[in-house]
Design a protein around this motif. Structure first.
Motif, mmCIF file in Angstrom:
data_model
loop_
_atom_site.group_PDB
_atom_site.id
_atom_site.type_symbol
_atom_site.label_atom_id
_atom_site.label_comp_id
_atom_site.label_asym_id
_atom_site.label_seq_id
_atom_site.Cartn_x
_atom_site.Cartn_y
_atom_site.Cartn_z
ATOM 1 N N MET A 1 0.824 -1.191 0.000
ATOM 2 C CA MET A 1 0.000 0.000 0.000
ATOM 3 C C MET A 1 0.866 1.251 0.000
ATOM 4 O O MET A 1 0.488 2.251 -0.586
ATOM 5 C CB MET A 1 -0.917 -0.052 1.232
ATOM 6 C CG MET A 1 -1.957 1.004 1.246
ATOM 7 S SD MET A 1 -3.141 0.700 -0.042
ATOM 8 C CE MET A 1 -4.450 1.703 0.457
ATOM 9 N N GLY A 2 2.024 1.208 0.651
ATOM 10 C CA GLY A 2 2.915 2.355 0.741
ATOM 11 C C GLY A 2 3.525 2.713 -0.596
ATOM 12 O O GLY A 2 3.663 3.887 -0.945
ATOM 13 N N LYS A 3 3.907 1.694 -1.408
ATOM 14 C CA LYS A 3 4.494 1.962 -2.722
ATOM 15 C C LYS A 3 3.468 2.593 -3.653
ATOM 16 O O LYS A 3 3.782 3.474 -4.432
ATOM 17 C CB LYS A 3 5.020 0.662 -3.340
ATOM 18 C CG LYS A 3 6.332 0.197 -2.780
ATOM 19 C CD LYS A 3 6.824 -0.991 -3.567
ATOM 20 C CE LYS A 3 8.205 -1.403 -3.120
ATOM 21 N NZ LYS A 3 8.725 -2.497 -3.925
ATOM 22 N N PHE A 4 2.223 2.098 -3.555
ATOM 23 C CA PHE A 4 1.164 2.635 -4.391
ATOM 24 C C PHE A 4 0.918 4.106 -4.090
ATOM 25 O O PHE A 4 0.775 4.919 -5.002
ATOM 26 C CB PHE A 4 -0.123 1.820 -4.180
ATOM 27 C CG PHE A 4 -1.284 2.338 -4.970
ATOM 28 C CD1 PHE A 4 -1.338 2.151 -6.340
ATOM 29 C CD2 PHE A 4 -2.313 3.020 -4.345
ATOM 30 C CE1 PHE A 4 -2.398 2.630 -7.076
ATOM 31 C CE2 PHE A 4 -3.376 3.514 -5.073
ATOM 32 C CZ PHE A 4 -3.422 3.310 -6.449
ATOM 33 N N MET A 5 0.872 4.469 -2.821
ATOM 34 C CA MET A 5 0.646 5.861 -2.439
ATOM 35 C C MET A 5 1.811 6.741 -2.871
ATOM 36 O O MET A 5 1.612 7.877 -3.305
ATOM 37 C CB MET A 5 0.412 5.962 -0.936
ATOM 38 C CG MET A 5 -0.938 5.409 -0.516
ATOM 39 S SD MET A 5 -1.274 5.551 1.229
ATOM 40 C CE MET A 5 -1.329 7.317 1.420
ATOM 41 N N LEU A 6 3.036 6.206 -2.762
ATOM 42 C CA LEU A 6 4.211 6.966 -3.184
ATOM 43 C C LEU A 6 4.181 7.202 -4.692
ATOM 44 O O LEU A 6 4.453 8.312 -5.161
ATOM 45 C CB LEU A 6 5.494 6.235 -2.775
ATOM 46 C CG LEU A 6 6.795 6.934 -3.135
ATOM 47 C CD1 LEU A 6 6.909 8.251 -2.389
ATOM 48 C CD2 LEU A 6 7.969 6.031 -2.837
ATOM 49 N N LYS A 7 3.802 6.171 -5.450
ATOM 50 C CA LYS A 7 3.713 6.319 -6.910
ATOM 51 C C LYS A 7 2.640 7.346 -7.274
ATOM 52 O O LYS A 7 2.852 8.187 -8.152
ATOM 53 C CB LYS A 7 3.393 4.982 -7.564
ATOM 54 C CG LYS A 7 4.556 4.017 -7.593
ATOM 55 C CD LYS A 7 4.151 2.730 -8.287
ATOM 56 C CE LYS A 7 5.262 1.717 -8.273
ATOM 57 N NZ LYS A 7 4.863 0.454 -8.920
ATOM 58 N N CYS A 8 1.493 7.262 -6.606
ATOM 59 C CA CYS A 8 0.414 8.223 -6.886
ATOM 60 C C CYS A 8 0.854 9.646 -6.575
ATOM 61 O O CYS A 8 0.579 10.574 -7.337
ATOM 62 C CB CYS A 8 -0.826 7.866 -6.079
ATOM 63 S SG CYS A 8 -1.742 6.474 -6.743
ATOM 64 N N PHE A 9 1.549 9.819 -5.455
ATOM 65 C CA PHE A 9 2.032 11.150 -5.083
ATOM 66 C C PHE A 9 3.034 11.672 -6.104
ATOM 67 O O PHE A 9 2.961 12.834 -6.508
ATOM 68 C CB PHE A 9 2.670 11.112 -3.690
ATOM 69 C CG PHE A 9 3.265 12.427 -3.291
ATOM 70 C CD1 PHE A 9 2.449 13.481 -2.921
ATOM 71 C CD2 PHE A 9 4.644 12.624 -3.322
ATOM 72 C CE1 PHE A 9 2.989 14.709 -2.573
ATOM 73 C CE2 PHE A 9 5.188 13.842 -2.987
ATOM 74 C CZ PHE A 9 4.366 14.886 -2.605
ATOM 75 N N LEU A 10 3.965 10.825 -6.545
ATOM 76 C CA LEU A 10 4.963 11.266 -7.521
ATOM 77 C C LEU A 10 4.316 11.606 -8.862
ATOM 78 O O LEU A 10 4.663 12.617 -9.487
ATOM 79 C CB LEU A 10 6.035 10.194 -7.695
ATOM 80 C CG LEU A 10 6.992 10.017 -6.520
ATOM 81 C CD1 LEU A 10 7.942 8.847 -6.776
ATOM 82 C CD2 LEU A 10 7.779 11.286 -6.275
ATOM 83 N N ILE A 11 3.377 10.783 -9.303
ATOM 84 C CA ILE A 11 2.700 11.070 -10.578
ATOM 85 C C ILE A 11 1.907 12.371 -10.470
ATOM 86 O O ILE A 11 1.931 13.217 -11.372
ATOM 87 C CB ILE A 11 1.795 9.891 -10.980
ATOM 88 C CG1 ILE A 11 2.659 8.703 -11.406
ATOM 89 C CG2 ILE A 11 0.849 10.280 -12.101
ATOM 90 C CD1 ILE A 11 1.885 7.435 -11.648
ATOM 91 N N THR A 12 1.213 12.566 -9.353
ATOM 92 C CA THR A 12 0.450 13.798 -9.147
ATOM 93 C C THR A 12 1.366 15.013 -9.114
ATOM 94 O O THR A 12 1.054 16.054 -9.701
ATOM 95 C CB THR A 12 -0.363 13.709 -7.844
ATOM 96 O OG1 THR A 12 -1.176 12.544 -7.896
ATOM 97 C CG2 THR A 12 -1.238 14.926 -7.659
ATOM 98 N N ALA A 13 2.509 14.886 -8.447
ATOM 99 C CA ALA A 13 3.452 16.000 -8.372
ATOM 100 C C ALA A 13 4.005 16.340 -9.750
ATOM 101 O O ALA A 13 4.120 17.517 -10.109
ATOM 102 C CB ALA A 13 4.591 15.664 -7.408
ATOM 103 N N VAL A 14 4.331 15.327 -10.544
ATOM 104 C CA VAL A 14 4.861 15.569 -11.896
ATOM 105 C C VAL A 14 3.796 16.238 -12.766
ATOM 106 O O VAL A 14 4.082 17.200 -13.496
ATOM 107 C CB VAL A 14 5.355 14.251 -12.529
ATOM 108 C CG1 VAL A 14 5.609 14.405 -14.014
ATOM 109 C CG2 VAL A 14 6.622 13.776 -11.829
ATOM 110 N N LEU A 15 2.565 15.755 -12.692
ATOM 111 C CA LEU A 15 1.492 16.360 -13.491
ATOM 112 C C LEU A 15 1.206 17.793 -13.052
ATOM 113 O O LEU A 15 0.975 18.672 -13.885
ATOM 114 C CB LEU A 15 0.231 15.513 -13.408
ATOM 115 C CG LEU A 15 0.299 14.155 -14.118
ATOM 116 C CD1 LEU A 15 -0.966 13.363 -13.857
ATOM 117 C CD2 LEU A 15 0.523 14.337 -15.602
#
Length: 116
Positions: A1-15
């Motif tokens: 669950m932690g990796k998924f949230m980190l990926k979502c945060f990074l994708i959101t930050a890049v966008l």
């Protein structure tokens, strides 16, 4: 669950960074199209002793130019044509939607009227 949230945060930050970068580029592009990359203003008004100078998009204008353009616009019927065309289209769309809503309400009243 932690990796998924980190990926979502990074994708959101890049966008989000991409959106901010795009807005900045659009602002610079609009200023460039206006022809005023140095001031960022489309209209510059300078007042001196009893005399006012104005520039629109870097080109100086005076009262004679404005009156000539106003007269030319009044003589031209292009703006009135598009205005009347827009009015007719809006009236047509309004009456069309009113007819559709009336038809739907009549159908619904027939359906619900027969149930009671």
């Amino acid at each position: 669950m932690g990796k998924f949230m980190l990926k979502c945060f990074l994708i959101t930050a890049v966008l989000f960074f991409g959106v901010l970068l795009g807005m900045q580029r659009a602002s610079v592009g609009m200023n460039h199209l206006k022809g005023n990359t140095d001031t960022g203003k489309a209209l510059v008004i300078k007042e001196s002793k009893g005399h006012t100078d104005a520039e629109v998009l870097g080109a100086p204008i005076d009262a004679k130019d404005l009156t000539a353009k106003q007269k030319q616009l009044e003589e031209s019927k292009a703006f009135n044509f598009f205005s009347s065309l827009g009015e007719k289209v809006s009236v047509l769309i309004s009456s069309l939607f009113q007819a559709v809503i009336g038809l739907i309400s009549a159908i619904l009243s027939q359906i619900f009227g027969s149930l009671s």
